[in-house]
Scaffold this motif. Structure first.
Motif, PDB file in Angstrom:
ATOM      1  N   GLU A  83       0.834  -1.201   0.000  1.00  0.00           N
ATOM      2  CA  GLU A  83       0.000   0.000   0.000  1.00  0.00           C
ATOM      3  C   GLU A  83       0.873   1.256   0.000  1.00  0.00           C
TER       4      GLU A  83
ATOM      5  N   GLU B   2       3.985   1.582  -1.204  1.00  0.00           N
ATOM      6  CA  GLU B   2       4.590   1.761  -2.524  1.00  0.00           C
ATOM      7  C   GLU B   2       3.559   2.301  -3.514  1.00  0.00           C
ATOM      8  N   ASP B   3       2.327   1.824  -3.360  1.00  0.00           N
ATOM      9  CA  ASP B   3       1.250   2.314  -4.217  1.00  0.00           C
ATOM     10  C   ASP B   3       1.083   3.825  -4.056  1.00  0.00           C
ATOM     11  N   ARG B   4       1.095   4.307  -2.812  1.00  0.00           N
ATOM     12  CA  ARG B   4       0.948   5.749  -2.569  1.00  0.00           C
ATOM     13  C   ARG B   4       2.162   6.504  -3.092  1.00  0.00           C
ATOM     14  N   MET B   5       3.298   5.841  -3.031  1.00  0.00           N
ATOM     15  CA  MET B   5       4.513   6.480  -3.526  1.00  0.00           C
ATOM     16  C   MET B   5       4.407   6.675  -5.037  1.00  0.00           C
ATOM     17  N   GLN B   6       3.939   5.620  -5.724  1.00  0.00           N
ATOM     18  CA  GLN B   6       3.842   5.726  -7.179  1.00  0.00           C
ATOM     19  C   GLN B   6       2.720   6.682  -7.579  1.00  0.00           C
TER      20      GLN B   6
ATOM     21  N   ASP C 262      10.820  11.737  -2.208  1.00  0.00           N
ATOM     22  CA  ASP C 262      11.154  10.316  -2.238  1.00  0.00           C
ATOM     23  C   ASP C 262      12.198  10.060  -1.161  1.00  0.00           C
ATOM     24  N   VAL C 263      11.769   9.446  -0.074  1.00  0.00           N
ATOM     25  CA  VAL C 263      12.686   9.272   1.062  1.00  0.00           C
ATOM     26  C   VAL C 263      13.860   8.374   0.686  1.00  0.00           C
TER      27      VAL C 263
ATOM     28  N   MET D 193      -1.167  -5.253  -6.096  1.00  0.00           N
ATOM     29  CA  MET D 193      -0.670  -4.810  -4.786  1.00  0.00           C
ATOM     30  C   MET D 193       0.492  -5.691  -4.332  1.00  0.00           C
TER      31      MET D 193
ATOM     32  N   LEU E 293       3.523  -4.530  -6.065  1.00  0.00           N
ATOM     33  CA  LEU E 293       4.071  -3.324  -5.442  1.00  0.00           C
ATOM     34  C   LEU E 293       4.760  -3.634  -4.116  1.00  0.00           C
TER      35      LEU E 293
ATOM     36  N   GLY F 279       8.455  -2.644  -2.869  1.00  0.00           N
ATOM     37  CA  GLY F 279       8.741  -2.019  -1.574  1.00  0.00           C
ATOM     38  C   GLY F 279       9.786  -2.808  -0.805  1.00  0.00           C
TER      39      GLY F 279
ATOM     40  N   LYS G 234      13.174  -2.333  -2.275  1.00  0.00           N
ATOM     41  CA  LYS G 234      13.704  -0.999  -1.950  1.00  0.00           C
ATOM     42  C   LYS G 234      14.284  -0.966  -0.539  1.00  0.00           C
TER      43      LYS G 234
ATOM     44  N   ARG H 189      18.289  -0.458   0.225  1.00  0.00           N
ATOM     45  CA  ARG H 189      18.662   0.729   0.992  1.00  0.00           C
ATOM     46  C   ARG H 189      19.392   0.348   2.266  1.00  0.00           C
TER      47      ARG H 189
END
Lengths: 446, 391
Positions: free
Chosen positions: A82, A84-88, A95-96, B366, B369, B373, B376, B380
């Protein structure tokens, strides 16, 4: 006298920015798809229902017996997906993952992040820092005003004892759901806000029920690197609407590495220790027969602090099994002009994450020069003095003792005489009475 | 599962020849060898001494992660220290409370060090020597540890014993007792190893390393105890490998800094989806999935998204190793390291036909995604280590 400081508030929601315009506009159609009565009818959000865990020791992964797969992995699938979805969708202010970060070489391993974007475009605002409890003010920004797209899901205890997930659940206004929303100024990937019973509009103030919810979220994430934090008013909370923060950072925090010294074990198994060799004095709570025992003890300690108008921060670590409680006085010192200009210049607000050792720095210079000594110097200003810490501890232990006495009285009532006799025996056998022990020992430690 | 066991076999054989197990079995010490390049960072070898000490059979241990030996009283801070060492690809020596198969705990000195490939500087294995900690100071009686294979009889837990007491393990609810003797402020319930044990661990490690080095000469793929060369471009560190190994979806990492967009990591699910072996895709171009009917305009779109450093989602016809094709819902996203620079592109594949929407779980989009995430976060944090904020 009223103590105030000026600081640039962190923007937690995209709807916080136009606060000024909003008050000007007053009433009328909202059109923002928010969480107030204007927009909420018919609204739907995913709902994650967690299984209530009763025993703190029965954690996942111990002795290799993994729990059976839930329909949705809470952290790895739901929160990260969720988010990542908001990020995209471009809902964050920056972008942190483009912010530089490093572990500062040194004994403690403080973590520094250079975040030049978090602070921009905001004028300093005055904050009152001498009142830890303030009534909720519906005219100020609060989380019912965020857009629904900033809310990731509803978070509730499952009714049938199993993890459940509903991708499209109606919002049950009557039962005021707790929700998880994004923080639009994240300090790490997955930075979210847990807002207990959002529609009840609770002020920033710990209560037993809400704190237990936060512990359950940490337990549900089941990852020691997904931590929750809490800032009281006067300890750098910016919004007076009850919320916890959480994010994912897969390195140990310096506070988690600090040694501790056990002060006491309560009758319900909760162990209270004191942090050692750390710039901020604080207490560590762990153990307990049930997650509820641990939660109640910490809540009582927090309630004691806020009732006594002592600002504090809380870090929920190790999947909800270790909790750090840190009373602080930085804002007060700042208001009284007792903080050195060099420290003030960094504009670092020592809230829960900074105190735990994750320093978010706003200037390149501070990032490049970040060192153990600099971090230590800042955090040392946050800490209560040894003397004051002892006083505060005495208050906390007194409050916990009362909590325990109440619990025991409640237990005793329906019990037969023999049972209460057994309890007494157990207490005498252990050579000290748990209620008194805390306070007593704490005094001895001076 | 079979393929994992095969990987574990290969892990030792291809590097040290088939003689390695025999040679290691001649060593008296307690140790395990793990391979960070296999998902789950499994144990690929356990010595006889170790099995005797832990009371597990070899079959029960091989393929497992070292965490199966930890229990409720294992200090999470110590586990954190070990994880940190793995992340930073360095050695660590700590006292650790582990549990035998029957649930009884024991303290040991955990001495772990990486073994590097000589030619490329990659971490090949971690060797963990585990020396039981003994102490002769008898306090309030203790648990005898004579059958641990250490050759020390009548060994009794001293300073560590208090935490290990099995009563307190079973009966936590009664531990309100602060034993009156511990007015002395005991900083954490730990157990300190003696110089003797530290020396023993170091010697054992050197013996194991010399066996490994010797056997690696047989295959010509030499290993060494110190990193003798810096890993070149396209190197995925062992800590990143371990983190990525936990992500269950099908995905690959592409290093955009290498010429020709090479694949530097492929997940287990990707290999299952496409039918390739890992070595058949690593170091190869992402085009490996394309075939005769793959739409060139879609390929162009992918190329553009990489050039502009933007995420994109496309539906593209991909081909498995056996030349059968499938509709691939591909999501591509840049992934940044701790310095905030783009280190990789992640490509997450979902086979279009088997998008199961059962209404209970998350949608395939989802889940896709969430893999992005998780990648990432992994990239990082694996590059955040002290002093290593290089791009």
């Amino acid at each position: 006298m009223m103590l105030r400081i000026k600081r640039v508030p962190t923007v937690l929601s995209n709807y916080q920015k136009d606060e000024a315009e909003e008050t000007a506009r007053r009433s009328g159609g909202c059109g923002k798809n928010c969480l107030r009565s204007c927009c909420i009818p018919g609204a739907k959000l995913p709902l994650y229902a967690f299984k209530k865990v009763t025993n703190t020791q029965s954690e996942k992964g111990v002795r290799g017996n993994e729990n059976k797969e839930p329909p949705v992995a809470f952290l790895d699938s739901l929160v990260l997906g969720e988010w990542e979805d908001r990020m995209q969708r471009g809902l964050f202010r920056y972008d942190v993952t483009a912010c530089e970060t490093k572990v500062i070489p040194g004994e403690y391993g403080f973590i520094a992040q250079l975040n030049e974007g978090r602070h921009l475009k905001k004028r300093p605002t005055e904050f009152r820092v001498d009142k830890v409890l303030q009534p909720f003010d519906g005219n100020k920004f609060n989380f019912t005003k965020v857009g629904q797209e900033e809310v990731l899901f509803q978070f509730a205890a499952s009714e049938d004892g199993e993890v459940q997930f509903f991708p499209n659940a109606p919002i049950d206004v009557e039962n005021s759901p707790s929700v998880v929303a994004i923080n639009v100024s994240p300090i790490e990937y997955g930075h979210v806000l847990l807002i207990p019973r959002i529609l009840e509009c609770l002020p920033q103030r710990i209560d037993r029920q809400s704190f237990l919810l936060a512990l359950c979220m940490a337990a549900e994430a089941g990852n020691p690197y997904f931590r929750l934090g809490y800032n009281s008013l006067g300890a750098f909370a910016t919004i007076n609407h009850l919320h916890f923060q959480a994010y994912y950072l897969a390195v140990p925090f310096p506070i988690e590495k600090a040694p501790t010294r056990k002060i006491t074990t309560l009758s319900d198994g909760v162990i209270i220790s004191e942090l050692l060799k750390y710039p901020v004095r604080g207490l560590v709570f762990e153990g307990g027969n049930t997650i509820q025992d641990l939660s109640d003890t910490v809540s009582d300690a927090c309630i004691c602090l806020q009732d006594n108008n002592i600002p504090y921060n809380v870090l929920i670590s190790d999947c909800g099994k270790r909790i750090f409680l840190l009373p602080q006085c930085y804002a007060e010192k700042q208001a009284l002009g007792e903080v050195s200009p060099e420290l003030l210049d960094t504009q670092v607000n020592p809230a829960v994450w900074e105190i735990s050792g994750h320093m978010v720095l706003k200037r390149r210079k501070d990032y490049d020069e970040a060192s153990d000594e600099n971090a230590w110097r800042l955090l040392a200003e946050v800490s209560l003095s040894e003397e004051r810490f002892r006083e505060v501890n005495a208050l906390i232990f007194e409050a916990i003792a009362i909590g325990e006495t109440i619990a025991e009285t409640l237990l005793d009532e329906p019990d037969t005489k023999t049972q209460s006799l057994e309890i007494e025996n157990a207490i005498t056998k252990s050579s000290h009475r748990p209620m008194v022990a805390g306070t007593h020992e704490c005094l001895v430690l001076q | 599962m079979d393929s994992k066991l095969r990987l574990i076999q290969q892990s030792l054989n291809t590097r040290y020849s088939e003689w390695i197990r025999e040679a290691l079995d001649d060593l008296p010490d307690n140790f395990t060898i793990t391979d960070p390049s296999i998902s789950g960072h499994p144990i690929v070898f356990a010595s006889r001494g170790f099995l005797k000490m832990s009371r597990y059979s070899r079959e029960e241990v091989i393929g497992q992660n070292g965490k199966i030996f930890q229990g409720p009283k294992t200090n999470p801070r110590t586990v954190m220290e070990i994880r940190e060492a793995i992340r930073e690809e360095r050695g660590v020596e700590v006292s650790l409370l582990n549990y035998r198969k029957d649930g009884t705990p024991f303290w040991m000195l955990f001495h772990m060090r990486p073994v590097f490939g000589k030619e490329d500087g990659r971490v090949i294995h971690f060797v963990a020597v585990q020396v039981p900690i003994s102490t002769k100071q008898r306090r309030n009686g203790g648990v005898s540890l004579s059958e641990d294979g250490s050759g020390l009889n009548e060994v009794v837990f001293g300073s560590c014993r208090k935490e290990v007491d099995s009563d307190s393990l079973l009966e936590l609810r009664r531990v309100l007792s602060l034993d009156s003797g511990s007015k002395v402020l005991d900083i954490e319930e730990t157990c300190k190893a003696s110089d003797f044990e530290e020396r023993r661990a170091a010697t054992a490690f050197n013996n194991i390393l010399s066996v490994l080095t010797h056997c690696s000469e047989l295959t010509g793929r030499l290993v060494c105890g110190k990193r003798c060369s810096v890993p070149g471009a396209g190197y995925v560190s062992s800590s990143l490998n371990i983190s990525l190994g936990r992500i269950k979806q099908s995905f690959v990492l592409i290093d955009p800094h290498l010429p020709d967009m090479l694949i530097v990591y492929a997940s287990d699910a990707f290999l299952r989806l496409t039918g390739y072996d890992r070595h058949e895709v690593l170091g190869h171009n992402f085009r490996v999935l394309n075939g005769v009917d793959t739409d060139t305009s879609t390929l162009h779109q992918i190329k553009e998204s990489i050039q502009t450093e933007q995420a994109c989602t496309v539906r593209i016809l991909s081909y498995r190793k056996d030349k059968s094709s499938f509709w691939n819902c591909l999501h591509l996203s840049p992934v940044r390291n701790a310095s905030g620079k783009i280190a990789y592109f992640v490509g997450v594949q979902i086979e279009d036909d088997c998008k199961n929407r059962d209404g209970h779980g998350l949608s395939p989009e989802m889940r896709q995604l969430s893999a992005v995430g998780a990648v990432k976060v992994a990239v990082r944090t694996s590059s955040i280590s002290a002093g290593s904020s290089k791009s």
